[in-house]
Each structure stands twice: as C-alpha cells, then as structure tokens.
Design an enzyme around this catalytic site. Structure first.
Site, PDB file in Angstrom:
ATOM      1  CD  GLU A   1      -3.706  -1.676   2.755  1.00  0.00           C
ATOM      2  OE1 GLU A   1      -3.805  -0.800   3.633  1.00  0.00           O
ATOM      3  OE2 GLU A   1      -4.032  -1.472   1.575  1.00  0.00           O
ATOM      4  CG  ASP A   2      -2.060   2.572   6.468  1.00  0.00           C
ATOM      5  OD1 ASP A   2      -2.420   2.176   5.335  1.00  0.00           O
ATOM      6  OD2 ASP A   2      -2.233   3.730   6.865  1.00  0.00           O
TER       7      ASP A   2
ATOM      8  CE  LYS B   1      -5.819  -0.764  -1.309  1.00  0.00           C
ATOM      9  NZ  LYS B   1      -4.660  -0.113  -0.671  1.00  0.00           N
TER      10      LYS B   1
ATOM     11  CG  ASP C   1      -1.696   1.181   1.446  1.00  0.00           C
ATOM     12  OD1 ASP C   1      -2.329   1.608   0.467  1.00  0.00           O
ATOM     13  OD2 ASP C   1      -1.714   1.736   2.567  1.00  0.00           O
ATOM     14  CG  LEU C   2       1.605   5.765  -1.713  1.00  0.00           C
ATOM     15  CD1 LEU C   2       3.077   5.575  -2.047  1.00  0.00           C
ATOM     16  CD2 LEU C   2       0.949   6.639  -2.789  1.00  0.00           C
ATOM     17  CG  ASP C   3      -1.731   7.565   0.635  1.00  0.00           C
ATOM     18  OD1 ASP C   3      -0.833   8.400   0.431  1.00  0.00           O
ATOM     19  OD2 ASP C   3      -2.678   7.376  -0.152  1.00  0.00           O
TER      20      ASP C   3
ATOM     21  CB  THR D   1       0.620  10.634   2.188  1.00  0.00           C
ATOM     22  OG1 THR D   1       0.616   9.220   2.044  1.00  0.00           O
ATOM     23  CG2 THR D   1       1.683  11.253   1.319  1.00  0.00           C
TER      24      THR D   1
ATOM     25  CB  SER E   1      -1.973   2.945  -3.802  1.00  0.00           C
ATOM     26  OG  SER E   1      -2.521   4.148  -3.329  1.00  0.00           O
ATOM     27  CB  ALA E   2      -7.371   3.551  -2.654  1.00  0.00           C
TER      28      ALA E   2
ATOM     29  CE  LYS F   1      -4.750   6.089   9.205  1.00  0.00           C
ATOM     30  NZ  LYS F   1      -3.915   5.561  10.284  1.00  0.00           N
TER      31      LYS F   1
HETATM   32  C1  BG6 Z   1      -5.549   5.818   0.017  1.00  0.00           C
HETATM   33  C2  BG6 Z   1      -5.621   6.566   1.333  1.00  0.00           C
HETATM   34  O1  BG6 Z   1      -4.261   5.340  -0.159  1.00  0.00           O
HETATM   35  O2  BG6 Z   1      -5.869   6.683  -1.060  1.00  0.00           O
HETATM   36  C3  BG6 Z   1      -6.995   7.216   1.482  1.00  0.00           C
HETATM   37  O3  BG6 Z   1      -5.407   5.673   2.396  1.00  0.00           O
HETATM   38  C4  BG6 Z   1      -7.273   8.088   0.275  1.00  0.00           C
HETATM   39  O4  BG6 Z   1      -7.010   7.961   2.670  1.00  0.00           O
HETATM   40  C5  BG6 Z   1      -7.165   7.263  -0.995  1.00  0.00           C
HETATM   41  O5  BG6 Z   1      -8.590   8.629   0.370  1.00  0.00           O
HETATM   42  C6  BG6 Z   1      -7.416   8.085  -2.252  1.00  0.00           C
HETATM   43  O6  BG6 Z   1      -6.363   8.993  -2.425  1.00  0.00           O
HETATM   44  P1  BG6 Z   1      -6.315  10.161  -3.469  1.00  0.00           P
HETATM   45  O7  BG6 Z   1      -4.874  10.575  -3.456  1.00  0.00           O
HETATM   46  O8  BG6 Z   1      -6.731   9.588  -4.796  1.00  0.00           O
HETATM   47  O9  BG6 Z   1      -7.266  11.205  -3.002  1.00  0.00           O
HETATM   48 MG    MG Z   2      -2.778   3.149   3.541  1.00  0.00          MG
END
Ligand code: BG6
Ligand code: MG
Length: 218
Positions: free
Chosen positions: A172-173, A148, A12-14, A20, A117-118, A48
């Site tokens: 993942e977090d 997710k 996962d990224l964030d 972030t 990542s989302a 998240k």
């Molecule tokens: C996920 C985050 O990685 O990305 C969420 O955990 C976030 O908090 C989602 O809403 C979407 O991110 P973005 O950058 O497309 O607004």
């Molecule tokens: Mg995350």
C-alpha cells in the site's frame, strides 16, 4: 530465495502498481481550484486510498464548504471524466518501477496475488496494462461498501484468494490502506515516506526496492 510457504499478496493499485496517484491529484486539484479551495500535495495524502465520494468530502471540509447532493454528484462526475481523460494515454510504461517483474516472478513461483483497490476504474486500468488476468482475484470500489481504513476490501480479497488474513501481505502507498490492512489482521508493506505510513510493518521508499524476497522478511 523463493518463498515456499502459503502466503498470498494483496496489492493496492493507485500508487503501487501504476503511477495514477499523480492523475488523481491533478483532477482533484482542478476541482478544488474551481471551488476556490487551496489544495496542496500534503492535503492529497489524505485522499490516497480513499473513495471518490469521501475524497470530495475531505476537500469540502478543508475548504469549509458545503454543497447539496446534486452539486456533489456533478463534481464527482466531472472529476472522473477529467481523470479518465488523463489516464486514457496510459500504457504499460507507466507501471511503477519493478512491479511488472515482481508480478511475473510471483506468477512463476505460484504465489497467488489479488488486487485490493478503492478505485471503481481498477479493472479498466489493469486491462489497459494487459495484466488483469494475472490476478487470482480483483476486488475494487465496485465490490465493497466500506472504504479503507475499513478492512472490507482486503478481507474480501483474502476470501477470494482462499487465504486466512494472517497469511496475506498487503502492499500500500496510503495511510488509510495500511490501517485497513492492519484492521484486517494482515501484514503491511508501505511504499513512500515513513511519516505517512506509520503503522506499516515495513516501509520502502520506492517500488523498485520491492522484490519477491521482501515478502520473506515479514
Ligand atoms: C484509490 C486512490 O485507489 O482509488 C484514491 O488512491 C481514489 O485516490 C480512489 O480516490 C477511488 O478511485 P476512482 O478511480 O474510483 O475515482
Ligand atoms: Mg494507493
């Protein structure tokens, strides 16, 4: 000990690679404030791993507010503009502890890894960190239609890695992300508090405890 089997890792990224998650929280909290909705750090756990569109729906539900589509669109744009402002100063020092070393070790050991990542901002962030080309595959919010805990993002990553889901380990977090990994038939390592990550196969309180050997323990 270096892993010799044919596993692959999906990150996962964030909140896993880069810190972030705190910026998403600041930007959503500002939106909630403008809407007169109380939005706490605990509420933020629900956001998240969840897409931008769905995050707004959750906040509106918490505040029992309804908005029309053009109001929602304006808020989504404002949130992302604020978020991009917040992360514009981000550099490699904001990678979470031990992650750069871990990615480097995986690369040196020829253990393939992907991003799942989302976020629609994922590629921009990896490029800012100068690590985009370390990933065998990058699957983000622009590639998938189901958020997710749907497994789509991780199954797409496994396909692009050329791996069976059972050979993939997800890091993942977010609760939604752990569920997505389990729904994909993968192993999941949670980063954070066990109470938020109950379905994980293993939970570590911080990325600094994640090493290449951790993947052998699953
Ligand atoms: C996920 C985050 O990685 O990305 C969420 O955990 C976030 O908090 C989602 O809403 C979407 O991110 P973005 O950058 O497309 O607004
Ligand atoms: Mg995350």
């Amino acid at each position: 000990m270096i892993m010799t089997n044919h596993k692959a890792i999906i990150f996962d990224l964030d909140g896993v690679i880069v810190d972030t998650a705190k910026y998403h929280f600041i930007a959503w909290q500002e939106i909630a404030r403008q809407l007169g909705i109380n939005f706490t750090k605990m509420d933020n756990e629900l956001l998240k791993g969840v897409s931008r569109v769905q995050s707004l729906e959750i906040i509106l539900e918490l505040g029992q507010k309804s908005l029309n589509q053009s109001e929602k669109d304006a808020i989504l744009e404002a949130k992302n503009t604020h978020y991009l402002e917040l992360i514009s100063q981000m550099n490699k020092d904001e990678m979470l502890p031990g992650i750069k070393e871990l990615l480097w070790d995986l690369k040196q050991s020829n253990i393939p890894f992907a991003l799942g990542s989302a976020s629609k901002n994922a590629r921009r962030i990896l490029e800012a960190l100068n690590i985009a080309d370390w990933f065998t595959a990058i699957v983000d919010g622009n590639d998938v239609s189901k958020a997710k805990p749907d497994p789509e993002v991780f199954l797409t990553a496994a396909k692009r890695l050329g791996k069976q889901p059972e050979h993939c380990i997800v890091v993942e977090d977010a609760q939604a992300g752990i569920l997505a990994a389990k729904n994909a038939g993968m192993k999941a390592i949670g980063i954070g508090q066990p109470e938020n990550l109950q379905q994980a196969d293993m939970v570590l309180p911080d990325t600094k405890y994640l090493t290449i050997n951790t993947f052998n323990e699953l």
